[in-house]
Design an enzyme around this catalytic site. Structure first.
Site, PDB file in Angstrom:
ATOM      1  N   HIS A  52       0.840  -1.195   0.000  1.00 35.86           N
ATOM      2  CA  HIS A  52       0.000   0.000   0.000  1.00 35.86           C
ATOM      3  C   HIS A  52       0.878   1.249   0.000  1.00 35.86           C
ATOM      4  CE1 HIS A  52       0.973   0.578   4.226  1.00 35.86           C
ATOM      5  NE2 HIS A  52       0.631  -0.661   4.470  1.00 35.86           N
TER       6      HIS A  52
HETATM    7  P1  TYD Z   1      -1.755  -2.761   7.451  1.00 35.73           P
HETATM    8  O1  TYD Z   1      -1.372  -1.319   7.505  1.00 35.73           O
HETATM    9  O2  TYD Z   1      -2.416  -3.252   6.218  1.00 35.73           O
HETATM   10  O3  TYD Z   1      -0.491  -3.677   7.757  1.00 35.73           O
HETATM   11  P2  TYD Z   1       0.927  -3.774   7.013  1.00 35.73           P
HETATM   12  O4  TYD Z   1       1.052  -2.621   6.107  1.00 35.73           O
HETATM   13  O5  TYD Z   1       1.939  -3.668   8.073  1.00 35.73           O
HETATM   14  O6  TYD Z   1       0.986  -5.088   6.329  1.00 35.73           O
HETATM   15  O7  TYD Z   1      -2.686  -3.062   8.718  1.00 35.73           O
HETATM   16  C1  TYD Z   1      -3.151  -4.346   9.024  1.00 35.73           C
HETATM   17  C2  TYD Z   1      -4.388  -4.197   9.893  1.00 35.73           C
HETATM   18  O8  TYD Z   1      -4.073  -3.550  11.126  1.00 35.73           O
HETATM   19  C3  TYD Z   1      -5.480  -3.374   9.230  1.00 35.73           C
HETATM   20  O9  TYD Z   1      -6.734  -3.996   9.537  1.00 35.73           O
HETATM   21  C4  TYD Z   1      -5.422  -2.035   9.930  1.00 35.73           C
HETATM   22  C5  TYD Z   1      -4.874  -2.374  11.298  1.00 35.73           C
HETATM   23  N1  TYD Z   1      -4.046  -1.310  11.858  1.00 35.73           N
HETATM   24  C6  TYD Z   1      -4.491  -0.565  12.916  1.00 35.73           C
HETATM   25  O10 TYD Z   1      -5.608  -0.745  13.413  1.00 35.73           O
HETATM   26  N2  TYD Z   1      -3.683   0.424  13.419  1.00 35.73           N
HETATM   27  C7  TYD Z   1      -2.444   0.670  12.920  1.00 35.73           C
HETATM   28  O11 TYD Z   1      -1.723   1.575  13.414  1.00 35.73           O
HETATM   29  C8  TYD Z   1      -1.991  -0.116  11.799  1.00 35.73           C
HETATM   30  C9  TYD Z   1      -0.641   0.127  11.184  1.00 35.73           C
HETATM   31  C10 TYD Z   1      -2.805  -1.093  11.306  1.00 35.73           C
END
Ligand code: TYD
Length: 136
Positions: A52
């Protein structure tokens, strides 16, 4: 924003026979104030994270333990960065697509972020990201 602005920041390292110490002050060692900290751990072998871009969020990504790779993509150029030192942080500007992979066993990825979590700040669709960058 292009990936040339994303760079490794050398954090202060206080070396000591009792163990090393690194510290980070928002706005001082990194170009933003820290509003949020999160970390990835217990990452299974072969897993990929990220996938992302953020509209407005700046981040500093640190391998607190072990190692992993981050692939940065500004829609034009791509760059793979290997992180394996707890006194190095990768500064990632807004509008950069990132993927994290190649996690070593037991690695911990800590992320310092310039804002609180906001799903509206994400591009989770690569095409949508390219459109926003003006490439499509
Ligand atoms: P995501 O940002 O997609 O993870 P990564 O980029 O590290 O693979 O987040 C995964 C899940 O966690 C998504 O459902 C959103 C949640 N989340 C939070 O609730 N708070 C946060 O600070 C972050 C980074 C993610």
């Amino acid at each position: 924003m292009n990936i040339e602005l994303c760079k490794i920041i050398d954090l202060p390292k206080i070396q000591d026979a009792r163990g090393n110490l690194t510290f980070i002050e928002g706005g001082g060692h990194i170009p933003f104030d820290i509003q949020r900290v999160y970390y990835l751990y217990d990452v299974p072998g072969g897993a990929e994270r990220g996938g992302h871009a953020h509209k407005g969020l700046s981040q500093l990504i640190i391998a607190m333990s072990g190692s992993f790779d981050i692939v940065l993509d500004d829609g034009w150029n791509k760059k793979r960065v290997h992180l394996n030192r707890s006194y190095n942080g990768l500064y990632v500007t807004p509008m950069i697509w990132r993927e994290l992979d190649n996690f070593s066993s037991g690695s911990v990825c800590m992320v310092l972020a310039s804002n609180r979590y906001d799903e509206d700040d994400y591009y989770r669709d690569y095409q949508e990201f390219l459109i926003a960058k003006g490439f499509v």
